[in-house]
Write a protein that holds these residues in place. Structure first.
Motif, PDB file in Angstrom:
ATOM      1  N   GLU A 278       0.762  -1.196  -0.067  1.00 49.29           N
ATOM      2  CA  GLU A 278       0.001   0.099  -0.056  1.00 49.29           C
ATOM      3  C   GLU A 278       1.073   1.270  -0.043  1.00 49.29           C
ATOM      4  N   LEU A 279       0.461   2.242  -0.643  1.00 51.10           N
ATOM      5  CA  LEU A 279       1.174   3.590  -0.774  1.00 51.10           C
ATOM      6  C   LEU A 279       0.290   4.671  -0.148  1.00 51.10           C
ATOM      7  N   PHE A 280       1.117   5.282   0.920  1.00 47.51           N
ATOM      8  CA  PHE A 280       0.256   6.458   1.560  1.00 47.51           C
ATOM      9  C   PHE A 280       0.859   7.729   1.270  1.00 47.51           C
ATOM     10  N   LYS A 281       0.206   8.947   1.137  1.00 46.22           N
ATOM     11  CA  LYS A 281       0.380  10.157   0.700  1.00 46.22           C
ATOM     12  C   LYS A 281      -0.282  11.227   1.441  1.00 46.22           C
ATOM     13  N   SER A 282       0.602  12.073   2.056  1.00 40.70           N
ATOM     14  CA  SER A 282      -0.288  13.249   2.760  1.00 40.70           C
ATOM     15  C   SER A 282      -0.622  14.413   1.696  1.00 40.70           C
ATOM     16  N   LEU A 283      -1.985  15.114   2.186  1.00 38.84           N
ATOM     17  CA  LEU A 283      -2.515  16.075   1.282  1.00 38.84           C
ATOM     18  C   LEU A 283      -2.565  17.108   1.989  1.00 38.84           C
ATOM     19  N   PRO A 284      -2.928  18.460   1.376  1.00 35.69           N
ATOM     20  CA  PRO A 284      -2.948  19.692   2.223  1.00 35.69           C
ATOM     21  C   PRO A 284      -4.477  19.344   2.955  1.00 35.69           C
ATOM     22  N   LYS A 285      -4.414  20.420   4.107  1.00 33.77           N
ATOM     23  CA  LYS A 285      -5.507  20.604   5.039  1.00 33.77           C
ATOM     24  C   LYS A 285      -5.467  19.214   5.993  1.00 33.77           C
ATOM     25  N   SER A 286      -4.327  18.753   6.102  1.00 37.90           N
ATOM     26  CA  SER A 286      -4.232  17.725   7.058  1.00 37.90           C
ATOM     27  C   SER A 286      -4.909  16.379   6.434  1.00 37.90           C
ATOM     28  N   PHE A 287      -5.047  16.033   5.179  1.00 42.23           N
ATOM     29  CA  PHE A 287      -5.642  14.957   4.979  1.00 42.23           C
ATOM     30  C   PHE A 287      -4.427  13.979   4.531  1.00 42.23           C
ATOM     31  N   GLU A 288      -4.725  12.565   4.294  1.00 41.61           N
ATOM     32  CA  GLU A 288      -3.806  11.402   3.854  1.00 41.61           C
ATOM     33  C   GLU A 288      -4.903  10.408   3.068  1.00 41.61           C
ATOM     34  N   VAL A 289      -4.289   9.959   1.946  1.00 40.87           N
ATOM     35  CA  VAL A 289      -4.717   8.931   1.320  1.00 40.87           C
ATOM     36  C   VAL A 289      -3.969   7.826   0.885  1.00 40.87           C
ATOM     37  N   SER A 290      -4.543   6.698   0.614  1.00 40.04           N
ATOM     38  CA  SER A 290      -3.754   5.612   0.318  1.00 40.04           C
ATOM     39  C   SER A 290      -4.505   4.570  -0.449  1.00 40.04           C
ATOM     40  N   LEU A 291      -3.566   3.650  -1.220  1.00 42.55           N
ATOM     41  CA  LEU A 291      -4.254   2.904  -2.159  1.00 42.55           C
ATOM     42  C   LEU A 291      -3.559   1.514  -2.086  1.00 42.55           C
ATOM     43  N   GLY A 292      -4.032   0.479  -2.039  1.00 45.13           N
ATOM     44  CA  GLY A 292      -3.120  -0.821  -1.796  1.00 45.13           C
ATOM     45  C   GLY A 292      -4.002  -2.388  -2.379  1.00 45.13           C
ATOM     46  N   LEU A 293      -3.500  -3.307  -1.873  1.00 44.28           N
ATOM     47  CA  LEU A 293      -3.950  -4.555  -2.050  1.00 44.28           C
ATOM     48  C   LEU A 293      -3.471  -5.796  -0.912  1.00 44.28           C
ATOM     49  N   ARG A 294      -4.319  -6.701  -0.889  1.00 41.01           N
ATOM     50  CA  ARG A 294      -3.668  -7.768  -0.007  1.00 41.01           C
ATOM     51  C   ARG A 294      -4.046  -9.128  -0.498  1.00 41.01           C
ATOM     52  N   ALA A 295      -3.421 -10.075  -0.554  1.00 45.40           N
ATOM     53  CA  ALA A 295      -3.377 -11.347  -1.056  1.00 45.40           C
ATOM     54  C   ALA A 295      -3.361 -12.635   0.063  1.00 45.40           C
ATOM     55  N   LEU A 296      -4.417 -13.398   0.071  1.00 46.68           N
ATOM     56  CA  LEU A 296      -4.540 -14.545   0.846  1.00 46.68           C
ATOM     57  C   LEU A 296      -4.419 -15.726   0.023  1.00 46.68           C
ATOM     58  N   LEU A 297      -3.405 -16.560   0.476  1.00 48.96           N
ATOM     59  CA  LEU A 297      -3.354 -17.766  -0.539  1.00 48.96           C
ATOM     60  C   LEU A 297      -3.885 -19.049   0.366  1.00 48.96           C
TER      61      LEU A 297
END
Length: 430
Positions: A278-297
């Protein structure tokens, strides 16, 4: 006659003993008299400042305290005393001095600035933010205080890489405030290592007996980010299973970091393998967003796509995380909303967690070998937690109570209740 002589001798002995006592106590009386301050406070203050900046901080503090015995409201003296405590890393003592001054005079900007910096250096960003907001009510639009408020707000943005993993208490004190020799004494121990234990019990209203989940972790903070090794030990259905995991939170750039996960197990209570990114990125106005994946085998691979939207509003933390799991029966969705009210730092807060739907990422213990990894079960949950630490940040505890209303995996349409109790403890060391 003999009686009179004896009486006189007895009196002489008493007088002799009294004289010895007086002579013995005289030095202490002189010392007590010397503790009364009778000098020029301005001259003594200048002397104390010279001592503080010339490698004699303790002598400087003694002189400042001596002045305050007679001039308790000499605020410049008390403010400088508080600053020396802050430089030495004794933030609690410094806080007491600044609080005393502001209780007498709220219009001292220098004291507000010193108090805010003290909390920042003491790794108490939420307290620094509260102080800066109070100061701005008295000094609106003051650029120095606004900068301190901005810095405090940025420090309250507790990244996933830090929160609940490793806490550092390094003092960030400008070099120009100290001499070369005193710099070493100002450095507060950095607690780069953490050992933690977590235990959770789930009590089912029907169908299943109680289930116990334990985890032991070791975490280390490095200049490249955090690393966490964890062993999960579950007892369910009369069986004991173990899973080994590693989490990495590498720093990529300012305001950007990643999450990497890998785990393995030889027990049917866990997936054979699991991984995530997953990748996390800070944004203006004290926000943070992320996008990622998980895999269970398991026998087959279950893919889960996730992300998060987080907002840091002073000491309030809001985060929403959805999960999307494709399957033969279509796309399963679930979501979790988390709220935290922080007190001083990442270890001290009250939290509420509410969610709907079910995801194998969070609920892998609800899926069994003969259930074909059902991911479209209906479920509602609510957790309430409280977390706190010692003043020196070395020990942290947590407790969480929860309730889950979930569809029975092999009897969809019917539900059971799951009551959860979780306890955690962590110790930090250099």
């Amino acid at each position: 006659m003999d009686t009179l002589i004896k009486k006189e001798n007895k009196n002489l002995k008493k007088n002799y003993i009294l004289l010895i006592i007086i002579l013995f106590l005289s030095p202490f009386q002189m010392i007590g008299q010397e503790k009364v301050y009778n000098s020029d406070p301005d001259v003594s203050f200048k002397t104390a400042r010279d001592l503080a900046f010339n490698k004699n901080r303790k002598q400087a503090q003694d002189t400042l305290l001596h002045i305050l015995t007679k001039y308790s409201n000499y605020h410049d003296v008390r403010e400088f005393l508080g600053s020396t405590y802050a430089w030495d890393g004794d933030y609690k003592k410094a806080r007491a001095e600044f609080k005393y001054i502001l209780g007498k005079d709220t219009n001292r900007k220098t004291t507000w600035v010193a108090a805010i910096k003290n909390e920042t250096w003491g790794n108490n960003p939420f307290l620094a933010l509260k102080l800066s907001k109070k100061a701005l009510k008295i000094f609106p639009n003051d650029t120095e205080i606004l900068d301190l408020q901005k810095n405090a707000q940025e420090n309250t943005m507790i990244s996933t890489a830090t929160a609940g993993a490793v806490q550092s208490s390094t003092s960030k004190i400008p070099d120009n405030l100290t001499t070369t020799e005193s710099e070493s004494s100002l450095e507060k121990t950095t607690l780069n290592n953490t050992i933690g234990v977590t235990s959770e019990i789930d009590i089912y209203s029907e169908v299943y007996g109680s289930m116990l989940y334990n985890a032991i972790k070791y975490a280390r903070q490095t200049k490249y980010g955090s690393a966490i090794a964890r062993v999960n030990i579950d007892r369910r259905f009369g069986d004991l299973g173990t899973q080994f995991e590693v989490d990495l939170y590498p720093k990529i750039a300012k305001g950007m970091y990643a999450y990497l996960n890998f785990g393995l197990s030889n027990s049917y209570l866990f997936p054979d393998y699991r991984y995530g990114a997953e990748l996390f990125k800070s944004l203006p106005k004290s926000f943070e967003v992320s996008l990622g994946l998980r895999a269970l085998l398991y026998d087959t691979t279950t893919m889960i796509y996730t992300g998060s939207l987080t907002w840091y509003n002073g000491d309030d933390y809001w985060s929403f995380r959805p999960y999307f799991t494709p399957g033969d029966n279509g796309l399963s969705t679930s979501g979790t909303l988390t709220y935290r009210k922080y007190r001083s730092d990442a270890d001290n807060y009250f939290g509420i967690n509410a969610g709907i739907g079910i995801s194998p990422e969070l609920n892998q213990n609800y899926f069994f070998a003969n259930d074909e990894r059902i991911v479209n079960l209906k479920s509602q949950k609510l957790n309430i937690g409280y977390y706190f630490s010692t003043n020196n940040k070395q020990n942290a505890w947590g407790a969480q109570l929860g309730m889950i209303h979930q569809e029975i995996p092999f009897d969809q349409g019917n539900y059971f209740w799951i009551s959860t109790i979780l306890l955690s403890w962590e110790i930090r060391f250099r």
